[in-house]
Scaffold this motif. Structure first.
Motif, PDB file in Angstrom:
ATOM      1  N   ARG A 195       4.377 -18.793   3.227  1.00 54.93           N
ATOM      2  CA  ARG A 195       3.041 -18.198   3.292  1.00 54.93           C
ATOM      3  C   ARG A 195       2.633 -17.828   4.715  1.00 54.93           C
ATOM      4  O   ARG A 195       1.772 -16.972   4.913  1.00 54.93           O
ATOM      5  N   GLY A 196       3.212 -18.480   5.714  1.00 59.32           N
ATOM      6  CA  GLY A 196       2.830 -18.209   7.096  1.00 59.32           C
ATOM      7  C   GLY A 196       3.606 -17.075   7.739  1.00 59.32           C
ATOM      8  O   GLY A 196       3.371 -16.768   8.911  1.00 59.32           O
ATOM      9  N   GLU A 197       4.500 -16.437   7.000  1.00 62.45           N
ATOM     10  CA  GLU A 197       5.256 -15.291   7.517  1.00 62.45           C
ATOM     11  C   GLU A 197       4.431 -14.030   7.282  1.00 62.45           C
ATOM     12  O   GLU A 197       4.803 -13.120   6.549  1.00 62.45           O
ATOM     13  N   TYR A 198       3.290 -13.963   7.945  1.00 60.18           N
ATOM     14  CA  TYR A 198       2.245 -13.002   7.618  1.00 60.18           C
ATOM     15  C   TYR A 198       2.694 -11.546   7.683  1.00 60.18           C
ATOM     16  O   TYR A 198       2.333 -10.740   6.819  1.00 60.18           O
ATOM     17  N   ALA A 199       3.440 -11.202   8.705  1.00 60.49           N
ATOM     18  CA  ALA A 199       3.739  -9.785   8.955  1.00 60.49           C
ATOM     19  C   ALA A 199       4.504  -9.147   7.799  1.00 60.49           C
ATOM     20  O   ALA A 199       4.292  -7.968   7.492  1.00 60.49           O
ATOM     21  N   ARG A 200       5.380  -9.886   7.152  1.00 64.78           N
ATOM     22  CA  ARG A 200       6.139  -9.267   6.058  1.00 64.78           C
ATOM     23  C   ARG A 200       5.262  -8.963   4.857  1.00 64.78           C
ATOM     24  O   ARG A 200       5.462  -7.969   4.171  1.00 64.78           O
ATOM     25  N   VAL A 204       4.223  -5.009   3.358  1.00 62.11           N
ATOM     26  CA  VAL A 204       4.261  -4.582   1.954  1.00 62.11           C
ATOM     27  C   VAL A 204       2.917  -3.998   1.539  1.00 62.11           C
ATOM     28  O   VAL A 204       2.841  -2.945   0.892  1.00 62.11           O
ATOM     29  N   MET A 205       1.833  -4.654   1.919  1.00 62.82           N
ATOM     30  CA  MET A 205       0.504  -4.147   1.584  1.00 62.82           C
ATOM     31  C   MET A 205       0.284  -2.770   2.184  1.00 62.82           C
ATOM     32  O   MET A 205      -0.250  -1.865   1.536  1.00 62.82           O
ATOM     33  N   ALA A 206       0.711  -2.601   3.443  1.00 64.30           N
ATOM     34  CA  ALA A 206       0.512  -1.317   4.117  1.00 64.30           C
ATOM     35  C   ALA A 206       1.284  -0.195   3.445  1.00 64.30           C
ATOM     36  O   ALA A 206       0.824   0.959   3.410  1.00 64.30           O
ATOM     37  N   GLN A 207       2.454  -0.492   2.900  1.00 62.66           N
ATOM     38  CA  GLN A 207       3.246   0.520   2.200  1.00 62.66           C
ATOM     39  C   GLN A 207       2.484   1.083   1.008  1.00 62.66           C
ATOM     40  O   GLN A 207       2.647   2.247   0.652  1.00 62.66           O
ATOM     41  N   HIS A 208       1.646   0.262   0.399  1.00 65.33           N
ATOM     42  CA  HIS A 208       0.943   0.681  -0.815  1.00 65.33           C
ATOM     43  C   HIS A 208      -0.447   1.240  -0.537  1.00 65.33           C
ATOM     44  O   HIS A 208      -0.841   2.251  -1.142  1.00 65.33           O
ATOM     45  N   VAL A 209      -1.200   0.598   0.342  1.00 63.76           N
ATOM     46  CA  VAL A 209      -2.599   1.006   0.527  1.00 63.76           C
ATOM     47  C   VAL A 209      -2.838   1.749   1.836  1.00 63.76           C
ATOM     48  O   VAL A 209      -3.900   2.356   2.011  1.00 63.76           O
ATOM     49  N   GLY A 210      -1.876   1.691   2.758  1.00 65.75           N
ATOM     50  CA  GLY A 210      -2.076   2.316   4.062  1.00 65.75           C
ATOM     51  C   GLY A 210      -2.572   1.308   5.083  1.00 65.75           C
ATOM     52  O   GLY A 210      -3.483   0.523   4.802  1.00 65.75           O
ATOM     53  N   ARG A 211      -1.975   1.342   6.241  1.00 67.37           N
ATOM     54  CA  ARG A 211      -2.330   0.367   7.272  1.00 67.37           C
ATOM     55  C   ARG A 211      -3.788   0.493   7.699  1.00 67.37           C
ATOM     56  O   ARG A 211      -4.435  -0.499   8.067  1.00 67.37           O
ATOM     57  N   GLU A 212      -4.333   1.705   7.652  1.00 64.15           N
ATOM     58  CA  GLU A 212      -5.709   1.912   8.115  1.00 64.15           C
ATOM     59  C   GLU A 212      -6.735   1.234   7.215  1.00 64.15           C
ATOM     60  O   GLU A 212      -7.894   1.089   7.599  1.00 64.15           O
TER      61      GLU A 212
END
Length: 291
Positions: A195-200, A204-212
């Motif tokens: 759970r603490g490997e936050y960046a990965r 994944v979230m950014a791939q779907h919703v966009g980093r912005e």
């Protein structure tokens, strides 16, 4: 009537009736414009309460966490909308403040469930996501204590629970990704190190919703100096920060668990180094627990 003070059987009846009414009125209900998606044991409840106190924010009707996009997706969008306020409630607040009201919920497992980000992108295409992160060593230790206290963890020794984690999580992420109806108790409750490997997860979230559409908050900053962090979150969400702020509780910036085995602490700190370096790219600097 405060539902929290009712006996558990009566509370279930009230919740069932409210959801049934909510389904019938779903077309007239708000949908979230933002979500607190995690991480677990990173102060999501504190931030939820702060944002729920904003004058133009209406929280979910029954629970802070609906868990629709992770463990309840099969219930359907009408079931989800049943958890949120009526549009007419929002209109009254909008008329008072001259600002479009927003609603939200907080389900920390959204950050980790392999299908949650794609579901959010599909059903809430404009929603923004707020993610809290915390010293991952302390986060893992806190989660273990939390799961033991709730009766979800039978191994009371933290080191032993960490040793069990690989076997407990073996192929669980793949099965969750492949089967929309699959549920993994171990993946939800026993992923202490992972759970603490936050960046990965953020990737994944950014791939779907966009980093912005993702805003990352260090819980240490929020606990020690909440006002500017709260203002940053409001700016990201398009909420006016000039309206009255809630009352904030302040906490120790880095509460260290003195009873954690020092060798285990060193091992975990070393394990998280590359993950913290990857997180620094999101923050624009090293996370506060590495400074």
């Amino acid at each position: 009537m405060d539902v929290r003070n009712l006996p558990a059987p009566m509370k279930r009846v009230v919740h069932l009736g409210t959801r049934s009414y909510g389904r019938l009125t779903a077309p007239g209900r708000m949908t979230p414009s933002f979500l607190i998606c995690g991480g677990q044991r990173c102060g999501t409840t504190s931030l939820y309460r702060a944002l729920a106190g904003h004058p133009v924010v209406l929280k979910a009707v029954l629970h802070k966490g609906v868990h629709y996009f992770d463990t309840n997706y099969q219930r359907g969008l009408a079931w989800y909308r049943a958890h949120f306020p009526m549009q007419r409630s929002a209109e009254k607040i909008g008329e008072r403040y001259g600002v479009t009201p927003q609603t939200f919920e907080s389900s920390p497992y959204y950050m980790y469930h392999p299908q949650a980000a794609a579901r959010i992108a599909r059903d809430l295409p404009q929603a923004r996501l707020v993610v809290l992160v915390r010293d991952p060593v302390e986060r893992a230790y806190s989660q273990h204590h939390h799961e033991v206290a709730r009766g979800y963890e039978t191994e009371r020794d933290f080191g032993a629970a960490l040793a069990l984690e690989p076997a407990r999580l073996h192929r669980q992420e793949e099965r969750l990704a492949d089967d929309p109806d699959y549920y993994s108790f171990g993946h939800q409750h026993h992923a202490y190190r992972a759970r603490g490997e936050y960046a990965r997860y953020l990737s994944v979230m950014a791939q779907h919703v966009g980093r912005e559409r993702i805003h990352v908050v260090e819980s240490e900053r929020f606990f020690t100096d909440p006002e500017p962090v709260y203002d940053e979150v409001c700016e990201f969400l398009g909420l006016p920060s000039y309206l009255e702020r809630p009352a904030f509780e302040r906490h120790n910036a880095r509460p260290r668990q003195s009873d954690m085995d020092p060798a285990l602490r060193r091992e975990l700190t070393d394990h998280y180094l590359p993950h913290d370096e990857a997180l620094a790219k999101w923050l624009g600097r090293p996370p506060v627990w590495r400074q």
